[in-house]
Design a protein around this motif. Sequence first.
Motif, PDB file in Angstrom:
ATOM      1  N   VAL A  59       0.825  -1.211   0.000  1.00 58.49           N
ATOM      2  CA  VAL A  59       0.000   0.000   0.000  1.00 58.49           C
ATOM      3  C   VAL A  59       0.859   1.261   0.000  1.00 58.49           C
ATOM      4  N   LEU A  60       1.905   1.287   0.835  1.00 52.60           N
ATOM      5  CA  LEU A  60       2.737   2.484   0.931  1.00 52.60           C
ATOM      6  C   LEU A  60       3.546   2.704  -0.351  1.00 52.60           C
ATOM      7  N   ALA A  61       4.066   1.613  -0.935  1.00 47.64           N
ATOM      8  CA  ALA A  61       4.821   1.764  -2.181  1.00 47.64           C
ATOM      9  C   ALA A  61       3.918   2.261  -3.310  1.00 47.64           C
ATOM     10  N   ALA A  62       2.702   1.693  -3.392  1.00 47.69           N
ATOM     11  CA  ALA A  62       1.769   2.124  -4.440  1.00 47.69           C
ATOM     12  C   ALA A  62       1.241   3.531  -4.183  1.00 47.69           C
ATOM     13  N   SER A 115      -4.631   1.257  -8.890  1.00 40.85           N
ATOM     14  CA  SER A 115      -5.929   0.841  -8.362  1.00 40.85           C
ATOM     15  C   SER A 115      -6.137  -0.651  -8.567  1.00 40.85           C
ATOM     16  N   GLY A 116      -7.152  -1.143  -7.894  1.00 39.50           N
ATOM     17  CA  GLY A 116      -7.576  -2.522  -8.070  1.00 39.50           C
ATOM     18  C   GLY A 116      -8.668  -2.595  -9.110  1.00 39.50           C
ATOM     19  N   MET A 117      -8.280  -2.501 -10.382  1.00 36.47           N
ATOM     20  CA  MET A 117      -9.209  -2.546 -11.510  1.00 36.47           C
ATOM     21  C   MET A 117     -10.280  -1.463 -11.402  1.00 36.47           C
ATOM     22  N   GLY A 118      -9.922  -0.319 -10.800  1.00 38.01           N
ATOM     23  CA  GLY A 118     -10.847   0.797 -10.688  1.00 38.01           C
ATOM     24  C   GLY A 118     -11.812   0.709  -9.518  1.00 38.01           C
ATOM     25  N   PHE A 119     -11.823  -0.396  -8.779  1.00 38.03           N
ATOM     26  CA  PHE A 119     -12.733  -0.536  -7.643  1.00 38.03           C
ATOM     27  C   PHE A 119     -12.263   0.275  -6.439  1.00 38.03           C
ATOM     28  N   PHE A 120     -10.964   0.406  -6.264  1.00 40.52           N
ATOM     29  CA  PHE A 120     -10.410   1.205  -5.177  1.00 40.52           C
ATOM     30  C   PHE A 120      -9.016   1.658  -5.587  1.00 40.52           C
ATOM     31  N   ASN A 136      -4.040   4.366  -1.866  1.00 48.86           N
ATOM     32  CA  ASN A 136      -3.487   5.553  -1.232  1.00 48.86           C
ATOM     33  C   ASN A 136      -3.359   5.280   0.266  1.00 48.86           C
ATOM     34  N   LYS A 137      -2.834   6.240   0.993  1.00 47.30           N
ATOM     35  CA  LYS A 137      -2.540   5.994   2.408  1.00 47.30           C
ATOM     36  C   LYS A 137      -3.796   5.816   3.251  1.00 47.30           C
ATOM     37  N   THR A 138      -4.918   6.341   2.832  1.00 47.94           N
ATOM     38  CA  THR A 138      -6.138   6.209   3.623  1.00 47.94           C
ATOM     39  C   THR A 138      -6.686   4.788   3.616  1.00 47.94           C
ATOM     40  N   ILE A 139      -6.310   4.005   2.595  1.00 47.87           N
ATOM     41  CA  ILE A 139      -6.852   2.649   2.511  1.00 47.87           C
ATOM     42  C   ILE A 139      -6.294   1.756   3.620  1.00 47.87           C
ATOM     43  N   HIS A 157       3.721  11.401  -5.086  1.00 47.71           N
ATOM     44  CA  HIS A 157       4.725  12.080  -5.907  1.00 47.71           C
ATOM     45  C   HIS A 157       4.128  12.702  -7.168  1.00 47.71           C
ATOM     46  N   SER A 158       2.943  12.220  -7.584  1.00 47.47           N
ATOM     47  CA  SER A 158       2.309  12.827  -8.758  1.00 47.47           C
ATOM     48  C   SER A 158       1.785  14.227  -8.465  1.00 47.47           C
ATOM     49  N   ARG A 159       1.709  14.603  -7.187  1.00 46.87           N
ATOM     50  CA  ARG A 159       1.174  15.910  -6.802  1.00 46.87           C
ATOM     51  C   ARG A 159       2.193  16.795  -6.100  1.00 46.87           C
ATOM     52  N   ILE A 160       3.402  16.287  -5.903  1.00 50.13           N
ATOM     53  CA  ILE A 160       4.417  17.075  -5.203  1.00 50.13           C
ATOM     54  C   ILE A 160       4.782  18.332  -5.985  1.00 50.13           C
ATOM     55  N   ALA A 161       4.760  18.236  -7.307  1.00 43.25           N
ATOM     56  CA  ALA A 161       5.146  19.389  -8.125  1.00 43.25           C
ATOM     57  C   ALA A 161       4.250  20.593  -7.885  1.00 43.25           C
TER      58      ALA A 161
END
Length: 423
Positions: free
Chosen positions: A336-339, A380-385, A388-391, A345-349
Amino acid sequence: MYSKEFRKLLRPNNLLLPKQPNHDDFLYVIRKVFHLSSLFGVYGSKSYMNLLWSAVVLGSLLIIEVMAIWKVIKALAGLARDISGNRSVTARLSGTIFYSISILSLILSSKLCYSWRKLSQVWAKVERSVGVNIPADKTLKRRMVCVAGTMMFFSLLEHVLSIASSIGVDCPVPLMLKRYVLVSHGFIFMGQDYSEWFALPLVIISTIASLLWNFQDQLIVLISMGLTSRYHRLNQCLAKICLLEKKQMQSDKRVEAVKVYTWRKLREAYVKQASLVRSMDSALGGIIIFSCSCNFYFICLQLFLVITQGPSSNILTGIYYVVSLLWLCVRVGSVVLAASDVNVHSRIALKYLYSYETHGYNVEVDRLQDQLTKDYIALSGMGFFYLNKTILLQMAGAIITYELVLIQFDDQGNDGLQVNITK
């Protein structure tokens, strides 16, 4: 006027027309990982030996699975000769689920390995056509090798502990193999069914099944590390440009066109990176949803065994339950943390763009900011979820809820649930 360092950065040869790398460390490590995975049956090459060995492993797992399902049916129908201890319905069911997980993991991993040839071409194409001279990640190869080696080591350690807990400390050496097979695979065999002809192959197949179960998590972590590294490199390049422009207090119209062109290529690099993440998400979606489901089930099972049976078991069994539970939690957390790092990082910029100096602002900076704000990037898991860290908190809450339900409806106490999930 602009500083000498900033002018040097804006030269086409230094920023806009980078020298292409001879190789990509991520692709090199992943190729080696897939090559080694062929040892435990993952099919991905055109080698006939690899195809034959993969078919043997898959056939062996299917035979064990069919036998396990038949034993579960007999136990539920009341036709089983013995439904106590490691031959209870729960033990038979957990063994059936474990080998079904191994079969599906082998199929999904082989599918990804076989399609990786095209995916690696997509990855290399994005790396070559990025258009800006982003810095190299010199530590990525070392980190990926360390993570892959560590995960493989602890997977084998957990399996060795499962063998030790099945054998015990009082077992004579000549009877170790027999006791292990009858205890760990008691949901299939009874004492009179034992034969040395199938005992050793069964040990080999059970070890391969454990490695396959762990391999799917390893793939998610390693590919997530590669995607995160690419975002980190892009963010470093953007941060350097923002820092250098922040030092400039005057505008030079002669380099404005180069600046706009630079930001355009940087924005296009983020677009290509987002497309790469979606390609990897499409390939990994089935593995992600399967991995999370399986790990969730076995965390609930092992936690239930630790609570209901750990203190009353022998010391080796207690150690195995605790180590297995901890390793499962570490694996889930690592996945979970690696994913989720891909999403982070996609939003750090954005933090660099929000503090960008107004004297250097242009239409391409505005477009990049709008693009990063509105485009949600995550595996994601095929778009179902989305991972991210909240999961992690959601999974922890669900595990606690199901554990309370299991304990509440456990009418028969520990019900002889001495079963090792890594057979």
